[in-house]
Enzyme design. Sequence first.
Site, PDB file in Angstrom:
ATOM      1  N   CYS A 135       0.822  -1.225   0.000  1.00 25.34           N
ATOM      2  CA  CYS A 135       0.000   0.000   0.000  1.00 25.34           C
ATOM      3  C   CYS A 135       0.853   1.270   0.000  1.00 25.34           C
ATOM      4  O   CYS A 135       0.336   2.361  -0.229  1.00 25.34           O
ATOM      5  CB  CYS A 135      -0.924   0.002   1.211  1.00 25.34           C
ATOM      6  SG  CYS A 135      -1.961  -1.462   1.320  1.00 25.34           S
ATOM      7  N   HIS A 271      -3.661   7.018   3.401  1.00 21.34           N
ATOM      8  CA  HIS A 271      -4.026   5.714   2.832  1.00 21.34           C
ATOM      9  C   HIS A 271      -5.359   5.295   3.450  1.00 21.34           C
ATOM     10  O   HIS A 271      -5.548   5.367   4.662  1.00 21.34           O
ATOM     11  CB  HIS A 271      -2.924   4.698   3.159  1.00 21.34           C
ATOM     12  CG  HIS A 271      -3.307   3.287   2.848  1.00 21.34           C
ATOM     13  ND1 HIS A 271      -3.937   2.928   1.674  1.00 21.34           N
ATOM     14  CD2 HIS A 271      -3.161   2.133   3.569  1.00 21.34           C
ATOM     15  CE1 HIS A 271      -4.152   1.619   1.679  1.00 21.34           C
ATOM     16  NE2 HIS A 271      -3.701   1.125   2.821  1.00 21.34           N
ATOM     17  N   ASN A 301     -10.397  -0.366   0.684  1.00 19.75           N
ATOM     18  CA  ASN A 301      -8.937  -0.219   0.659  1.00 19.75           C
ATOM     19  C   ASN A 301      -8.432  -0.670  -0.715  1.00 19.75           C
ATOM     20  O   ASN A 301      -8.499  -1.853  -1.036  1.00 19.75           O
ATOM     21  CB  ASN A 301      -8.328  -1.067   1.784  1.00 19.75           C
ATOM     22  CG  ASN A 301      -6.818  -0.993   1.826  1.00 19.75           C
ATOM     23  OD1 ASN A 301      -6.176  -0.554   0.862  1.00 19.75           O
ATOM     24  ND2 ASN A 301      -6.230  -1.441   2.930  1.00 19.75           N
TER      25      ASN A 301
HETATM   26  O1  UT7 Z   1      -3.726  -1.722   3.851  1.00 19.81           O
HETATM   27  C1  UT7 Z   1      -3.457  -3.006   4.339  1.00 19.81           C
HETATM   28  C2  UT7 Z   1      -3.215  -2.981   5.784  1.00 19.81           C
HETATM   29  N1  UT7 Z   1      -4.325  -3.492   6.535  1.00 19.81           N
HETATM   30  C3  UT7 Z   1      -4.993  -2.745   7.414  1.00 19.81           C
HETATM   31  O2  UT7 Z   1      -4.772  -1.565   7.546  1.00 19.81           O
HETATM   32  C4  UT7 Z   1      -5.987  -3.432   8.307  1.00 19.81           C
HETATM   33  C5  UT7 Z   1      -5.972  -2.870   9.703  1.00 19.81           C
HETATM   34  N2  UT7 Z   1      -6.924  -3.568  10.540  1.00 19.81           N
HETATM   35  C6  UT7 Z   1      -8.248  -3.327  10.476  1.00 19.81           C
HETATM   36  O3  UT7 Z   1      -8.709  -2.482   9.719  1.00 19.81           O
HETATM   37  C7  UT7 Z   1      -9.139  -4.093  11.423  1.00 19.81           C
HETATM   38  O4  UT7 Z   1      -8.352  -4.842  12.309  1.00 19.81           O
HETATM   39  C8  UT7 Z   1     -10.128  -5.049  10.687  1.00 19.81           C
HETATM   40  C9  UT7 Z   1     -11.186  -4.239   9.958  1.00 19.81           C
HETATM   41  C10 UT7 Z   1      -9.374  -5.922   9.704  1.00 19.81           C
HETATM   42  C11 UT7 Z   1     -10.838  -5.937  11.696  1.00 19.81           C
HETATM   43  O5  UT7 Z   1     -11.522  -5.129  12.637  1.00 19.81           O
HETATM   44  P1  UT7 Z   1     -11.322  -5.372  14.202  1.00 19.81           P
HETATM   45  O6  UT7 Z   1     -12.187  -4.395  14.868  1.00 19.81           O
HETATM   46  O7  UT7 Z   1      -9.844  -5.311  14.496  1.00 19.81           O
HETATM   47  O8  UT7 Z   1     -11.900  -6.813  14.405  1.00 19.81           O
HETATM   48  P2  UT7 Z   1     -11.177  -8.162  14.893  1.00 19.81           P
HETATM   49  O9  UT7 Z   1     -10.301  -8.707  13.837  1.00 19.81           O
HETATM   50  O10 UT7 Z   1     -10.596  -7.938  16.254  1.00 19.81           O
HETATM   51  O11 UT7 Z   1     -12.423  -9.116  15.058  1.00 19.81           O
HETATM   52  C12 UT7 Z   1     -13.482  -8.834  15.994  1.00 19.81           C
HETATM   53  C13 UT7 Z   1     -14.622  -9.810  15.742  1.00 19.81           C
HETATM   54  C14 UT7 Z   1     -14.163 -11.265  15.644  1.00 19.81           C
HETATM   55  O12 UT7 Z   1     -15.177 -12.069  16.218  1.00 19.81           O
HETATM   56  P3  UT7 Z   1     -15.053 -12.602  17.729  1.00 19.81           P
HETATM   57  O13 UT7 Z   1     -13.781 -13.422  17.764  1.00 19.81           O
HETATM   58  O14 UT7 Z   1     -14.962 -11.372  18.581  1.00 19.81           O
HETATM   59  O15 UT7 Z   1     -16.297 -13.385  17.925  1.00 19.81           O
HETATM   60  C15 UT7 Z   1     -14.111 -11.526  14.162  1.00 19.81           C
HETATM   61  O16 UT7 Z   1     -14.298 -12.889  13.841  1.00 19.81           O
HETATM   62  O17 UT7 Z   1     -15.246  -9.510  14.483  1.00 19.81           O
HETATM   63  C16 UT7 Z   1     -15.291 -10.706  13.680  1.00 19.81           C
HETATM   64  N3  UT7 Z   1     -15.209 -10.328  12.288  1.00 19.81           N
HETATM   65  C17 UT7 Z   1     -16.288 -10.072  11.535  1.00 19.81           C
HETATM   66  N4  UT7 Z   1     -17.602 -10.101  11.814  1.00 19.81           N
HETATM   67  C18 UT7 Z   1     -18.448  -9.774  10.820  1.00 19.81           C
HETATM   68  C19 UT7 Z   1     -14.085 -10.142  11.537  1.00 19.81           C
HETATM   69  N5  UT7 Z   1     -14.437  -9.780  10.287  1.00 19.81           N
HETATM   70  C20 UT7 Z   1     -15.799  -9.716  10.260  1.00 19.81           C
HETATM   71  C21 UT7 Z   1     -16.744  -9.396   9.271  1.00 19.81           C
HETATM   72  N6  UT7 Z   1     -18.045  -9.430   9.598  1.00 19.81           N
HETATM   73  N7  UT7 Z   1     -16.371  -9.035   8.029  1.00 19.81           N
END
Ligand code: UT7
Length: 345
Positions: A135, A271, A301
């Site tokens: 990115c 970004h 993204n």
């Molecule tokens: O440019 C490339 C670089 N990448 C980034 O900048 C990504 C940076 N990270 C993020 O933007 C965030 O970490 C994400 C959007 C990827 C994830 O959001 P989060 O608030 O950090 O969620 P998490 O990964 O901690 O997951 C929380 C919960 C989990 O469920 P449990 O274990 O709490 O029951 C996940 O399984 O949300 C669940 N989850 C979803 N639920 C519904 C993860 N993805 C989804 C989804 N829909 N799409």
Amino acid sequence: MAITTAYRTRSDALPLRSFKTKGRPSAIAGVGAYAPEKVITNFDLEKLMDTSDKWITERTGIHRRHIAEPGTTTLELATKAARSALDAAGITAHDLDMILVGTSSPDGPFPSIAARIQNELDAPGAVAWDTLAACTSFMYGLSIADSFIATERADNVLVIGAEVLSRMLDYSNRGTAVIFGDGAGAAVVRPAPKGAGFLSWCLGSDGRGYAQVTCGNIEKGAYAAQDPHPYIEMVGPDVFKFAVDIFIRQANEVCNTAGVALGDIDLWVPHQANFRIIDAAARRMGLPLDRVAINIDEYGNTSSASIPLALEEAVRKGRVKSGDHVLLAGFGSGLTWGACLMKWA
Ligand code: UT7
């Protein structure tokens, strides 16, 4: 030492490297962008996987993403954005000395997208190559353009960020499939009057975090050769912390190096990885959101395309005027980061 999980950004953070621009000044003289017409909404994704519009909107700020039809190449998107940027800058492809394409989703390992754009545009005088910094690729490309113009080795440089990331998405992985989109953005960089254009840069990499965002089985060298599905994977929450941290540190670094107060930034073009990352960093930088370019709601993204897509929209909407201090800042897999402060020419 490889830190593959729980990468501690604050305690392990590397010192940043920043530079004041030297030599002949350069500036962005025109921008262009293109996104495929097909749109996939959060509601469409609800039908494909266990997710919801509510979760995606609240956790990322994304409502829609533009997705290329099967068979559409990164080259096609890049070429359309490139033509718009050339028009905006008022030059032709024959004027180009260099074409730099940032992409993590090339149509094949080689030839470069840049070489094929040289062919599409008919730019016989240009040296052309791709930069791969995920990115951050567009930011690295801009810095190369600035360096070549500063040392009078080039006058007109076309820098592009272009991605068809949808080819790399596993629609059974809701942690990544809802985030990414396709698109392209481009900028023409040319010599500028003294005191205008790029003022300072902050560029860096921290390979200890290489496993935080990956595509394909890199440990076995499987990308392209044997791995039929090189999907994007990431340690989302760790990358989130790194991203907020590196946005703030880079902003401070380029401002201090240029002798410009953070509060004097007229527009920050970050970004577009997650609205919450941008919002958290903007709050800690004391920048109100009306001074931040945000279009992640529409595109998701788009990796190396996200900064030029957001910059083009800001320019088109009249949000940037001559003399404004504009901050561009990115981060990505590698880990990599790059930012610059400009005085808009
Ligand atoms: O440019 C490339 C670089 N990448 C980034 O900048 C990504 C940076 N990270 C993020 O933007 C965030 O970490 C994400 C959007 C990827 C994830 O959001 P989060 O608030 O950090 O969620 P998490 O990964 O901690 O997951 C929380 C919960 C989990 O469920 P449990 O274990 O709490 O029951 C996940 O399984 O949300 C669940 N989850 C979803 N639920 C519904 C993860 N993805 C989804 C989804 N829909 N799409």
